[in-house]
Design a protein around this motif. Structure first.
Motif, PDB file in Angstrom:
ATOM      1  N   LEU A 124       0.872  -1.166   0.000  1.00 38.20           N
ATOM      2  CA  LEU A 124       0.000   0.000   0.000  1.00 38.20           C
ATOM      3  C   LEU A 124       0.915   1.223   0.000  1.00 38.20           C
ATOM      4  CD1 LEU A 124      -2.989   1.012   0.398  1.00 38.20           C
ATOM      5  CD2 LEU A 124      -2.459   1.079   2.838  1.00 38.20           C
ATOM      6  N   ALA A 125       0.669   2.172  -0.901  1.00 38.69           N
ATOM      7  CA  ALA A 125       1.493   3.378  -0.965  1.00 38.69           C
ATOM      8  C   ALA A 125       0.595   4.606  -1.016  1.00 38.69           C
ATOM      9  CB  ALA A 125       2.399   3.346  -2.192  1.00 38.69           C
ATOM     10  N   TYR A 126       0.984   5.608  -0.225  1.00 37.87           N
ATOM     11  CA  TYR A 126       0.249   6.874  -0.185  1.00 37.87           C
ATOM     12  C   TYR A 126       1.243   8.000  -0.441  1.00 37.87           C
ATOM     13  CZ  TYR A 126      -2.669  10.714   1.420  1.00 37.87           C
ATOM     14  OH  TYR A 126      -3.372  11.888   1.492  1.00 37.87           O
ATOM     15  N   THR A 127       0.936   8.826  -1.437  1.00 39.50           N
ATOM     16  CA  THR A 127       1.813   9.931  -1.805  1.00 39.50           C
ATOM     17  C   THR A 127       1.123  11.251  -1.511  1.00 39.50           C
ATOM     18  OG1 THR A 127       2.801   8.607  -3.566  1.00 39.50           O
ATOM     19  CG2 THR A 127       3.130  10.981  -3.693  1.00 39.50           C
ATOM     20  N   VAL A 128       1.835  12.124  -0.810  1.00 38.85           N
ATOM     21  CA  VAL A 128       1.339  13.468  -0.541  1.00 38.85           C
ATOM     22  C   VAL A 128       2.515  14.420  -0.745  1.00 38.85           C
ATOM     23  CG1 VAL A 128       1.699  13.240   1.953  1.00 38.85           C
ATOM     24  CG2 VAL A 128       0.142  14.978   1.095  1.00 38.85           C
ATOM     25  N   GLY A 129       2.324  15.398  -1.627  1.00 40.97           N
ATOM     26  CA  GLY A 129       3.421  16.306  -1.944  1.00 40.97           C
ATOM     27  C   GLY A 129       4.593  15.534  -2.509  1.00 40.97           C
ATOM     28  N   GLY A 130       5.766  15.710  -1.922  1.00 41.50           N
ATOM     29  CA  GLY A 130       6.963  14.987  -2.368  1.00 41.50           C
ATOM     30  C   GLY A 130       7.283  13.781  -1.514  1.00 41.50           C
ATOM     31  N   ALA A 131       6.340  13.344  -0.687  1.00 37.95           N
ATOM     32  CA  ALA A 131       6.604  12.215   0.204  1.00 37.95           C
ATOM     33  C   ALA A 131       5.708  11.027  -0.149  1.00 37.95           C
ATOM     34  CB  ALA A 131       6.362  12.614   1.658  1.00 37.95           C
ATOM     35  N   THR A 132       6.290   9.836  -0.084  1.00 39.38           N
ATOM     36  CA  THR A 132       5.532   8.597  -0.272  1.00 39.38           C
ATOM     37  C   THR A 132       5.730   7.731   0.952  1.00 39.38           C
ATOM     38  OG1 THR A 132       5.820   8.665  -2.663  1.00 39.38           O
ATOM     39  CG2 THR A 132       5.224   6.545  -1.700  1.00 39.38           C
ATOM     40  N   ILE A 133       4.611   7.343   1.550  1.00 39.63           N
ATOM     41  CA  ILE A 133       4.631   6.442   2.696  1.00 39.63           C
ATOM     42  C   ILE A 133       4.160   5.085   2.191  1.00 39.63           C
ATOM     43  CG2 ILE A 133       3.675   5.966   4.973  1.00 39.63           C
ATOM     44  CD1 ILE A 133       3.095   9.047   5.120  1.00 39.63           C
ATOM     45  N   GLY A 134       4.920   4.061   2.482  1.00 37.83           N
ATOM     46  CA  GLY A 134       4.564   2.731   2.000  1.00 37.83           C
ATOM     47  C   GLY A 134       4.566   1.709   3.113  1.00 37.83           C
ATOM     48  N   ILE A 135       3.750   0.687   2.926  1.00 35.75           N
ATOM     49  CA  ILE A 135       3.758  -0.452   3.831  1.00 35.75           C
ATOM     50  C   ILE A 135       3.635  -1.699   2.956  1.00 35.75           C
ATOM     51  CG2 ILE A 135       1.272  -0.354   4.268  1.00 35.75           C
ATOM     52  CD1 ILE A 135       1.985  -1.363   7.157  1.00 35.75           C
ATOM     53  N   ALA A 136       4.434  -2.700   3.282  1.00 32.93           N
ATOM     54  CA  ALA A 136       4.435  -3.950   2.515  1.00 32.93           C
ATOM     55  C   ALA A 136       4.447  -5.124   3.479  1.00 32.93           C
ATOM     56  CB  ALA A 136       5.647  -4.013   1.598  1.00 32.93           C
ATOM     57  N   ASP A 137       3.656  -6.116   3.179  1.00 32.17           N
ATOM     58  CA  ASP A 137       3.630  -7.362   3.929  1.00 32.17           C
ATOM     59  C   ASP A 137       4.167  -8.438   2.994  1.00 32.17           C
ATOM     60  OD1 ASP A 137       2.970  -8.941   6.244  1.00 32.17           O
ATOM     61  OD2 ASP A 137       1.367  -9.815   5.024  1.00 32.17           O
ATOM     62  N   VAL A 138       5.254  -9.101   3.388  1.00 29.42           N
ATOM     63  CA  VAL A 138       5.949 -10.054   2.524  1.00 29.42           C
ATOM     64  C   VAL A 138       6.061 -11.398   3.230  1.00 29.42           C
ATOM     65  CG1 VAL A 138       8.085 -10.509   1.251  1.00 29.42           C
ATOM     66  CG2 VAL A 138       7.320  -8.152   1.565  1.00 29.42           C
ATOM     67  N   GLU A 139       5.764 -12.470   2.489  1.00 27.16           N
ATOM     68  CA  GLU A 139       5.944 -13.821   3.014  1.00 27.16           C
ATOM     69  C   GLU A 139       6.702 -14.644   1.984  1.00 27.16           C
ATOM     70  OE1 GLU A 139       3.287 -17.704   4.013  1.00 27.16           O
ATOM     71  OE2 GLU A 139       2.650 -15.822   4.936  1.00 27.16           O
ATOM     72  N   VAL A 140       7.725 -15.374   2.462  1.00 25.85           N
ATOM     73  CA  VAL A 140       8.544 -16.204   1.584  1.00 25.85           C
ATOM     74  C   VAL A 140       8.501 -17.640   2.088  1.00 25.85           C
ATOM     75  CG1 VAL A 140      10.831 -16.557   0.572  1.00 25.85           C
ATOM     76  CG2 VAL A 140      10.090 -14.245   1.179  1.00 25.85           C
ATOM     77  N   ASP A 141       8.101 -18.563   1.217  1.00 30.62           N
ATOM     78  CA  ASP A 141       8.127 -19.993   1.527  1.00 30.62           C
ATOM     79  C   ASP A 141       9.362 -20.603   0.883  1.00 30.62           C
ATOM     80  OD1 ASP A 141       5.710 -19.982   2.944  1.00 30.62           O
ATOM     81  OD2 ASP A 141       4.558 -20.114   1.081  1.00 30.62           O
ATOM     82  N   ASN A 142      10.023 -21.507   1.597  1.00 28.35           N
ATOM     83  CA  ASN A 142      11.287 -22.117   1.163  1.00 28.35           C
ATOM     84  C   ASN A 142      12.335 -21.036   0.902  1.00 28.35           C
ATOM     85  OD1 ASN A 142      10.152 -24.669   1.350  1.00 28.35           O
ATOM     86  ND2 ASN A 142       9.601 -24.742  -0.808  1.00 28.35           N
ATOM     87  N   SER A 143      12.399 -20.085   1.825  1.00 29.98           N
ATOM     88  CA  SER A 143      13.329 -18.975   1.721  1.00 29.98           C
ATOM     89  C   SER A 143      14.763 -19.479   1.547  1.00 29.98           C
ATOM     90  CB  SER A 143      13.224 -18.122   2.984  1.00 29.98           C
ATOM     91  OG  SER A 143      14.088 -17.033   2.917  1.00 29.98           O
ATOM     92  N   ASP A 144      15.541 -18.765   0.756  1.00 30.90           N
ATOM     93  CA  ASP A 144      16.932 -19.131   0.452  1.00 30.90           C
ATOM     94  C   ASP A 144      17.018 -20.530  -0.154  1.00 30.90           C
ATOM     95  OD1 ASP A 144      17.817 -16.686   1.559  1.00 30.90           O
ATOM     96  OD2 ASP A 144      17.864 -17.570   3.557  1.00 30.90           O
ATOM     97  N   TYR A 145      15.936 -20.974  -0.791  1.00 33.16           N
ATOM     98  CA  TYR A 145      15.855 -22.312  -1.406  1.00 33.16           C
ATOM     99  C   TYR A 145      16.077 -23.410  -0.377  1.00 33.16           C
ATOM    100  CZ  TYR A 145      16.100 -19.491  -5.608  1.00 33.16           C
ATOM    101  OH  TYR A 145      15.862 -18.542  -6.566  1.00 33.16           O
ATOM    102  N   THR A 146      15.597 -23.179   0.845  1.00 31.97           N
ATOM    103  CA  THR A 146      15.701 -24.159   1.931  1.00 31.97           C
ATOM    104  C   THR A 146      14.304 -24.678   2.232  1.00 31.97           C
ATOM    105  OG1 THR A 146      17.593 -22.967   2.849  1.00 31.97           O
ATOM    106  CG2 THR A 146      16.463 -24.521   4.315  1.00 31.97           C
ATOM    107  N   GLN A 147      14.092 -25.989   2.022  1.00 32.92           N
ATOM    108  CA  GLN A 147      12.776 -26.592   2.245  1.00 32.92           C
ATOM    109  C   GLN A 147      12.283 -26.302   3.660  1.00 32.92           C
ATOM    110  OE1 GLN A 147      10.650 -28.124   0.278  1.00 32.92           O
ATOM    111  NE2 GLN A 147      11.873 -28.629  -1.514  1.00 32.92           N
ATOM    112  N   GLY A 148      11.042 -25.833   3.787  1.00 31.18           N
ATOM    113  CA  GLY A 148      10.420 -25.601   5.082  1.00 31.18           C
ATOM    114  C   GLY A 148      10.785 -24.296   5.763  1.00 31.18           C
TER     115      GLY A 148
END
Length: 175
Positions: free
Chosen positions: A137-161
């Motif tokens: 989600l990103a909100y821009t006002v004037g010259g500023a952008t506030i963002g929030i991101a929710d990230v999930e990684v399965d088998n991160s770094d190619y490691t099972q589980g």
């Protein structure tokens, strides 16, 4: 061509882009790297290729890219090959001029193929898929952008589980 002679690295890349109809952009690239990772006696150069498209209609943009990458291999590693196959899909909706919501799903599979062992007729391969999903989600006002991101990684770094999750809050300011 990009060259870093101090480390013996050399890269050649070709990229193309086209906009055949209004709202559609198609891009592709291919690159070859030698001297990657400082490998003195490379048997094969590293190579990558990608092809993707993005379509925008009104406030909605949807994109898809597929590609692959094979790192350079040295003489000591000529008994195995590692490749990566990647797929990326994303969508962004601009609620208004200030607020946007986007979703991405990235899949990358690392495939390790070992040499054919004595007495065997085929080699063995191990595939490990890694999947990343994110909602932003990103909100821009004037010259500023506030963002929030929710990230999930399965088998991160190619490691099972191995699963990782992150929530990222960011602030970008333009002058």
């Amino acid at each position: 061509t990009l060259t870093d002679r101090s480390e013996g690295k050399d890269m050649q890349m070709l990229a193309v882009s086209a906009a055949p109809i209004s709202g559609l952009t198609v891009k592709g690239d291919i690159a070859e790297v030698s001297g990657e990772g400082g490998i003195a006696a490379e048997v094969e150069d590293g190579i990558s290729a990608n092809l993707g498209a993005k379509y925008t209609i009104g406030q909605l943009s949807i994109g898809y890219t597929e590609g692959g990458y094979q790192p350079a291999t040295g003489a000591a590693a000529n008994d195995r090959t590692i490749t990566y196959e990647n797929k990326y899909i994303g969508a962004q909706f601009d609620v208004n001029d200030a607020l946007s919501v986007s979703y991405n799903k990235d899949e990358s599979t690392r495939s390790t193929r070992n040499a054919i062992t004595a007495g065997a007729t085929t080699s063995t391969a191990t595939d490990v898929p890694m999947e990343l999903t994110s909602l932003q989600l990103a909100y821009t006002v004037g010259g500023a952008t506030i963002g929030i991101a929710d990230v999930e990684v399965d088998n991160s770094d190619y490691t099972q589980g191995k699963t990782e999750t992150q929530t990222i809050v960011s602030l970008g300011i333009s002058f």
